[in-house]
Enzyme design. Sequence first.
Site, short mmCIF file in Angstrom:
data_model
loop_
_atom_site.label_atom_id
_atom_site.label_comp_id
_atom_site.label_asym_id
_atom_site.label_seq_id
_atom_site.Cartn_x
_atom_site.Cartn_y
_atom_site.Cartn_z
N HIS A 280 0.82 -1.21 0.00
CA HIS A 280 0.00 0.00 0.00
C HIS A 280 0.86 1.27 0.00
O HIS A 280 0.50 2.28 0.60
CB HIS A 280 -0.95 0.01 1.20
CG HIS A 280 -2.28 0.65 0.91
ND1 HIS A 280 -3.38 -0.08 0.52
CD2 HIS A 280 -2.70 1.94 0.92
CE1 HIS A 280 -4.40 0.72 0.32
NE2 HIS A 280 -4.00 1.97 0.56
N PHE A 314 8.41 2.69 -7.15
CA PHE A 314 9.02 2.71 -8.49
C PHE A 314 9.20 4.16 -8.96
O PHE A 314 8.24 4.92 -9.02
CB PHE A 314 8.15 1.92 -9.47
CG PHE A 314 8.17 0.45 -9.20
CD1 PHE A 314 9.08 -0.37 -9.85
CD2 PHE A 314 7.29 -0.12 -8.29
CE1 PHE A 314 9.11 -1.74 -9.59
CE2 PHE A 314 7.31 -1.48 -8.02
CZ PHE A 314 8.23 -2.28 -8.67
N ARG A 335 2.37 7.78 -6.56
CA ARG A 335 2.76 9.15 -6.25
C ARG A 335 3.36 9.90 -7.44
O ARG A 335 3.02 11.06 -7.66
CB ARG A 335 3.74 9.15 -5.07
CG ARG A 335 3.11 8.74 -3.73
CD ARG A 335 4.17 8.74 -2.65
NE ARG A 335 3.68 8.39 -1.32
CZ ARG A 335 3.71 7.16 -0.81
NH1 ARG A 335 4.18 6.15 -1.55
NH2 ARG A 335 3.28 6.93 0.42
#
Length: 393
Positions: A280, A314, A335
Amino acid sequence: MNLTPFLSLADFEAAARRTLPHAVYGYVFGGTEDSLSVKANRAVFDRLGFRPRGLTGVANRSQSVNVWGTEYPSPVGIAPMGVTAICRYRCDMDLAVAARSRGLPYVLSGASNVALEDIQENPGGAWYQGYFPGDKQRLERIVQRLLRANVQVLVVTSDTPVAANRENNQRNGFTIPFRPSWRLLLDGMLHPSWSCGVFLKTLRQDGIPRFLNLYEEPGPAITAEPEQGFRGGRDLLTWEHMSWLRDLWPGKLVVKGIMHPGDAEIAVKRGMDAVIVSNHGGRQLDGAMPALAALPGIKAAVPEDFPLMIDGGFRRGTDVLKAVALGARLVFIGRPALYGASVAGAEGAGKVLDILRQEIDRNLALLGCENINELNTDYLDPVQLRSFIGRPL
C-alpha cells in the site's frame, strides 16, 4: 506549461512539493508511523544490480506486454489513489486521460472524487479498485453499479481492514474527514496557485469534493463521516467473500495487497485472475517488507502464466525492469503520476509515463535485451540475487 526541463520523475516531485500546500504534500508523500515501509520501498532497488549482455542486436526493441489478451505498449500503469481532488481539479480524470491516451491501464480508486460513470464515458477503460466491506448485500449493489458502468477489471484491496496510524497527517492538521482550520487556511494562502487553481476552482465548479465511487451510490463530502464509517465492515472481509465475488463478477478479478506466498496460492485456488504485490505504498502496516522483496517468493508460489502485478516505490525505468526480471507483468506507479498531475494535469501525468517508457527503452538496449518478455533473473547480479531471494538459484 513547458515540461521540457522535467527530465526525471524526481523533477516532478520537487515541483509538486513547491506547488502544493505543506499539509497536502505531506498527505501524498507520507507513510505511517516512522515511514519505515516507505523508505524500504525505495532502498530495496539498491540491493539488486544488473548483469548486462553485449553484442546481442537490440535495434528492434519492444517493451509491450500482454495481459489477458490485451497488448499494452509498456509494462506500466497508474495505481489507484484516493482524494486526488486535493491536488488538482478533477484530478482523477487527468490521470485517466494520461493513461488511456498512451494505451496503459489506469486503476480508479474507490476513494476517488470524479464519478466512475464520467470516466467510463470518456476516456473509458478504467479498472476499479474497491475498499469493500464484508457485507454481501452492499457488495452486490456496488457490483451492479460497476457492471452498469462497463467496468471490466475489479481490484479488491486486501490490506485495509482498519485505518492506519498516519501520524504525519495529524501533525499537519490534515485528516479525512477534512476539518478546515486557520492553520490550513494560512498554508493555502502561502500557495496561491493551488488556492486559486484547485481549492477555489473546485468549490466554484463542483462544491466540496465527495467520495463519489466508494459505495453503490455517490458518497458524502470529504468533510463528512459516512453513516457506516469509511472502513465500516472491512475487518469482516475474508477469502470467502472473494469466492462469492468470483461467482458474481463476470470480468477480471484481482486482489491487491498480497505480500505472502500463501495468500497468492489461495488467490489462484479461488479463481482470481491476478494479484498485485503491494504494501500500500507504505501507507498501512509500517515495517512491512518492500513489495519487490516479496515478489520472488510469490512468483515461486503461483503458476508460470499467472499474472503478477506490483506497486511500491518505483521511480525509474531500471526499477521497472528489475520487477519484470523477477516475474512482474505490470508495474503500477502512484505518487509520481500524482505529482505530474499536480504540476500540469493530464499533460504532466502523461510526461511521467513518457519518461518511464523512454528509460525502459534505453535500459533494455543497455541490458542487451531486445524484448522485455525475454527479461529474466539471468540479467541480474547472481550474487546479489541469491541474497535477495534467500535461496539457491
